[in-house]
Enzyme design. Structure first.
Site, short mmCIF file in Angstrom:
data_model
loop_
_atom_site.label_atom_id
_atom_site.label_comp_id
_atom_site.label_asym_id
_atom_site.label_seq_id
_atom_site.Cartn_x
_atom_site.Cartn_y
_atom_site.Cartn_z
N GLU A 111 49.12 2.40 4.32
CA GLU A 111 48.72 1.40 5.32
C GLU A 111 49.78 0.29 5.43
O GLU A 111 50.02 -0.24 6.51
CB GLU A 111 47.35 0.84 4.94
CG GLU A 111 46.21 1.85 5.11
CD GLU A 111 44.91 1.37 4.51
OE1 GLU A 111 43.96 1.18 5.30
OE2 GLU A 111 44.86 1.17 3.29
N GLU A 131 41.35 7.43 0.26
CA GLU A 131 40.25 6.52 -0.08
C GLU A 131 38.90 7.24 -0.12
O GLU A 131 38.03 6.91 -0.93
CB GLU A 131 40.18 5.38 0.95
CG GLU A 131 41.26 4.32 0.80
CD GLU A 131 42.51 4.65 1.55
OE1 GLU A 131 43.33 3.74 1.76
OE2 GLU A 131 42.72 5.83 1.92
N1 T1G Z 1 45.10 1.44 -8.86
C1 T1G Z 1 45.13 1.19 -10.19
N2 T1G Z 1 45.64 2.04 -11.13
C2 T1G Z 1 46.14 3.19 -10.67
C3 T1G Z 1 46.14 3.54 -9.29
C4 T1G Z 1 45.60 2.59 -8.35
N3 T1G Z 1 45.57 2.82 -7.04
N4 T1G Z 1 46.70 4.76 -9.16
C5 T1G Z 1 47.04 5.16 -10.40
N5 T1G Z 1 46.71 4.24 -11.31
C6 T1G Z 1 46.93 4.31 -12.76
C7 T1G Z 1 46.19 5.46 -13.43
O1 T1G Z 1 44.89 5.10 -13.77
C8 T1G Z 1 47.05 5.70 -14.66
O2 T1G Z 1 46.73 4.71 -15.61
C9 T1G Z 1 48.47 5.42 -14.16
O3 T1G Z 1 48.30 4.61 -12.98
C10 T1G Z 1 49.22 6.67 -13.78
O4 T1G Z 1 48.42 7.40 -12.87
C11 T1G Z 1 42.79 -0.92 0.93
C12 T1G Z 1 41.15 0.29 -0.85
C13 T1G Z 1 49.55 7.98 -7.58
C14 T1G Z 1 49.25 10.42 -7.33
O5 T1G Z 1 43.54 6.82 -4.37
O6 T1G Z 1 46.24 9.60 -6.92
O7 T1G Z 1 44.17 1.87 -1.27
O8 T1G Z 1 45.69 6.17 -17.29
O9 T1G Z 1 47.98 9.32 -14.43
O10 T1G Z 1 49.28 11.97 -12.24
O11 T1G Z 1 42.64 1.16 1.96
O12 T1G Z 1 47.57 8.17 -9.73
O13 T1G Z 1 48.05 5.49 -17.54
O14 T1G Z 1 46.20 3.79 -17.77
O15 T1G Z 1 47.25 9.42 -12.02
O16 T1G Z 1 51.49 10.87 -11.68
C15 T1G Z 1 44.00 4.67 -2.78
C16 T1G Z 1 45.26 6.99 -6.69
C17 T1G Z 1 43.41 3.50 -3.50
C18 T1G Z 1 45.73 6.95 -5.28
C19 T1G Z 1 50.01 9.43 -9.52
N6 T1G Z 1 44.98 5.31 -3.64
N7 T1G Z 1 46.31 7.43 -7.60
O17 T1G Z 1 49.49 10.49 -10.24
O18 T1G Z 1 49.69 9.51 -12.61
S1 T1G Z 1 42.13 2.73 -2.51
C20 T1G Z 1 44.65 6.36 -4.38
C21 T1G Z 1 46.68 8.74 -7.64
C22 T1G Z 1 43.00 1.89 -1.30
C23 T1G Z 1 42.98 0.54 0.77
C24 T1G Z 1 42.14 1.18 -0.29
C25 T1G Z 1 47.65 9.12 -8.72
C26 T1G Z 1 49.11 9.21 -8.24
P1 T1G Z 1 46.66 5.07 -17.13
P2 T1G Z 1 48.25 9.00 -13.02
P3 T1G Z 1 50.04 10.81 -11.74
#
Ligand code: T1G
Length: 699
Positions: A111, A131
């Site tokens: 976004e 999301e």
């Molecule tokens: N927020 C906080 N922590 C996050 C995070 C996030 N968005 N994404 C990953 N982490 C942490 C995760 O918990 C882990 O922590 C570490 O980063 C490594 O992640 C306004 C409201 C990016 C593809 O849904 O899909 O945006 O366990 O082990 O396998 O519209 O993480 O080491 O303590 O997963 O290489 C939308 C979520 C949010 C993407 C990487 N975004 N993340 O995968 O590493 S909602 C998502 C992923 C939003 C807006 C709305 C994956 C990754 P720890 P990992 P990975």
């Protein structure tokens, strides 16, 4: 290289000639927390005010572009500028703004890119709006800006699937303006800035683009989500938000915020976010860390459903497999099943025909257990009989090289008893896969009394390699999942004996969110497995005070009806959708007469309450006695191994929506009818007294 000026810990800016660089550095995945939002707003303001640059290029340090909003902030009160404010700063900037996407630009990250005036993807990068997988919808303009640069139909596809899309595909569909060869994001940012200044890359405010209405696409999306995911509320909210993109952007953003709020306030959001972090938390344990042993070659003993599924899972991960069977016929059957599994992956575009052929070339079938003398890990997946398993481990002890790991795929049996027949119990653990093993993501990693730390850590390493969710379990009858299943499945039988019908129980639990009710699951897995377990328990001498739950199932099995594989079980399988087996009603009347039961009426809610309370009770005992490390471990076992509805987060996350006090009251009430089966676990009573939750026990 120009020094960047820090705005705060997460954002800095600088100039390369008249290209302004805005760098985000917030490890591990540049989540768009409050510091990032504040930093972006301030940097855009400063750069515009300083008037030294002709363009602002946004890029990220580290392994990825912004991977979304900081999900951890959702549980806290709102802080700092909103996403909308931060992104409007980029969109309304007098200077053109451009994003350089590497790694994964997801959710709020994509976004952010959509709010800039052009998007450049580095080859290999991906973007998406996942999301919906977290129970929400894009809340920073994604539902309004993506349709502007592409179309309503495209935005529906991306936002409702949550899929990660390659920048190459995005360039084809208008979501990405240019794809460049891989390289350092900062260098590419500088080059891109110069392209903009020299007029070789067009920029435009997304807000200025109109959206063509597409009611047909909206209508079919709304009916599709109703059919495919009737339980999830956010999918329809998302489609409705995208429908508002035909309005002026400011109005559309308000509509998006309304739909976003509906989802944020739904318990489904907390269930799905619990699932997201839970999946990561289960391998974030000391036992999963530390030294591991090498895993270059795997041996699998048994070519049956489990053995061939485990072998397939290893082959899919690129591990060479030696599969052992006792007879040629069994070996051939195993190879055929593996080939079918791999062909299935090709037909679902999960792998290429070349990759399948390579995987098959990594399979060595053999009738000689001696051929396991050079493997690093052996996984035994033979018949669930202790004496057979002990015999195999005795042989393996003499065959396998020092340091080889000996694992059993037993679903129930005592891993320590198996380890004790070897002279190397420290090299033995349980690796409990779930059928079909090349599909189901759960792997229970069972720690024996003497299992060495590096053997356990290697179990978690294997889970990562096989893309499984590895969960640590201690030895007990059935470990985490099957032990709890063994307890609550009795309630499904008691409810039927006392008045409900198998199909009513199934419908009530499917209404709760399970993909399939317990009687359909029994028919799918084969009722003979449960029958043999009940016979084994009868030999071991069951608790005389406990009601026998297997009366109806025994009658069905004694007809030779084991469910789908025999065409008959609780349901009839005659080609179309399964229909209730009318003869079961006759057996039910017999069982009730034999047990002097007057049937009573149960509402669907009664059924769900009893079923879930039974599951939660035994789950609490499993946490209490340490079989599971934390409640989240139990939750992930049920999400990834037992078809528990993901949006409910798992049995103990769900338990917190009821509360320990109410659960104790329920059990005390049920115990008036059956004090043997219904007993309040001490942990639950303590939680009711001191107000703690299972979430508290996770931290
Ligand atoms: N927020 C906080 N922590 C996050 C995070 C996030 N968005 N994404 C990953 N982490 C942490 C995760 O918990 C882990 O922590 C570490 O980063 C490594 O992640 C306004 C409201 C990016 C593809 O849904 O899909 O945006 O366990 O082990 O396998 O519209 O993480 O080491 O303590 O997963 O290489 C939308 C979520 C949010 C993407 C990487 N975004 N993340 O995968 O590493 S909602 C998502 C992923 C939003 C807006 C709305 C994956 C990754 P720890 P990992 P990975």
């Amino acid at each position: 290289m120009t020094e960047l000026n820090p705005i705060n810990d997460a954002v800095s800016y600088g100039y390369e000639g008249n290209v302004a660089l805005l760098c985000i550095n917030n490890p591990p995945v540049n989540a768009m927390g409050v510091a990032v939002r504040e930093g972006i707003m301030h940097a855009v303001e400063v750069i515009n005010d300083q008037a030294k640059a002709k363009v602002i290029v946004v890029y990220c340090a580290g392994r990825t572009f912004i991977a979304g909003a900081d999900i951890r902030e959702f549980a806290k009160p709102p802080m700092g500028p909103s996403y909308g404010e931060a992104l409007s700063a980029l969109e309304d900037s007098a200077l053109p703004t451009v994003s350089i996407i590497h790694g994964t630009a997801l959710g709020g990250g994509f976004e952010t890119a959509l709010a800039t005036h052009a998007r450049v993807g580095i080859s290999g990068a991906k973007f998406g709006l996942p999301e919906v997988l977290l129970g929400i919808i894009p809340g920073a303009g994604g539902t309004q800006r993506l349709p502007r640069v592409t179309s309503i139909a495209y935005a529906l596809d991306i936002a409702l699937s949550g899929r990660h899309v390659s920048v190459e595909e995005g360039a084809r569909d208008g979501a990405i303006d240019r794809v460049v060869d891989s390289g350092d994001p900062r260098e590419i940012a500088i080059a891109t800035g110069r392209e903009v200044i020299e007029g070789n890359l067009n920029t435009r405010r997304t807000a200025d683009i109109d959206v063509a209405a597409d009611d047909a696409a909206i209508d079919s999306a709304l009916s599709m989500v109703q059919q495919k995911n009737p339980h999830l509320i956010n999918l329809a909210e998302c489609a409705k938000a995208i429908a508002a993109s035909t309005l002026p952007l400011s109005e559309g953003l308000e509509r998006e915020a309304d739909h976003f709020r509906v989802c944020m306030n739904s318990p489904q959001r907390s269930g799905l976010i619990h699932a997201f972090f839970g999946e990561r938390a289960v391998s974030n344990v000391p036992e999963a860390k530390g030294e591991t042993r090498k895993l270059d070659k795997v041996g699998v003993i048994g070519g049956g459903t489990m053995g061939s599924g485990i072998a397939t899972s290893c082959l899919l991960a690129g591990l060479p497999v030696r599969m052992i069977e006792v007879q040629q016929e069994g070996l051939d059957r195993g190879v055929t099943t593996i080939t079918k599994n791999l062909d299935g992956a090709v037909s679902r575009n999960k792998m290429t025909p070349e990759a399948r052929d390579k995987a098959l070339s990594n399979l060595t079938p053999s009738l000689a257990m001696q051929d396991l003398d050079d493997v690093d890990l052996v996984i035994e997946a033979v018949f669930e009989k202790m004496d057979i398993k002990k015999d195999i481990f005795t042989k393996l002890d003499t065959i396998c090289k020092p340091g080889a790991i000996l694992a059993t795929n037993t679903s129930y049996l005592n891993v320590d008893a198996i380890a004790k027949v070897t002279n190397r119990p420290q090299d033995v653990l349980g690796l409990h896969f779930f059928s079909p093993a090349h599909v189901m993501r759960l792997l229970e990693i069972v720690q024996g009394e003497q299992t060495a730390p590096d053997v356990l850590a290697t179990g978690f390493d294997l889970a990562r390699t096989l893309k499984k969710v590895g969960v640590l379990a201690q030895v007990c009858d059935g470990f985490i999942g099957n032990r709890i299943l063994g307890h609550y499945s009795k309630v499904a039988s008691y409810l039927v004996m006392d008045g409900a019908t198998p199909q009513q129980v199934d419908a009530a639990l499917e209404g709760f969110g399970f993909a399939m009710g317990p009687h359909k699951v029994g028919d799918l897995a084969g009722l003979d497995i449960g029958y043999m377990t009940r016979q084994r328990r009868k030999e071991e001498g069951p608790d005389p005070k406990e009601r026998y739950a297997g009366a109806l199932a025994d009658k069905i099995c004694e007809q030779g009806w084991y469910g789908r594989k025999t065409g008959k079980g609780y349901y009839l399988y005659e080609g179309g959708a399964p229909v209730p087996n009318p003869e079961v009603d006759t057996f039910l009347d017999e069982v009730r007469a034999e047990n002097d039961i007057t049937p009573q009426d149960f509402s669907d809610q009664d059924i769900v309450d009893q079923y879930m309370t039974a599951m939660i009770s035994e789950a609490a005992r499993v946490v209490e006695d340490g079989t599971a490390k934390r409640p989240v471990d139990v939750d992930m076992v049920f999400l990834f191994g037992y078809g528990f509805p993901r949006f409910r987060g798992g049995p103990l996350h769900y338990a917190d929506t009821i509360g320990a006090k109410e659960l104790v009251t329920r059990i005390d009430t049920y115990a008036q009818e059956d004090p043997t089966y219904w007993q309040v676990p001490p942990l639950l009573r303590k939680m009711a007294d001191d107000g703690t939750t299972f979430a508290d026990l996770n931290s």
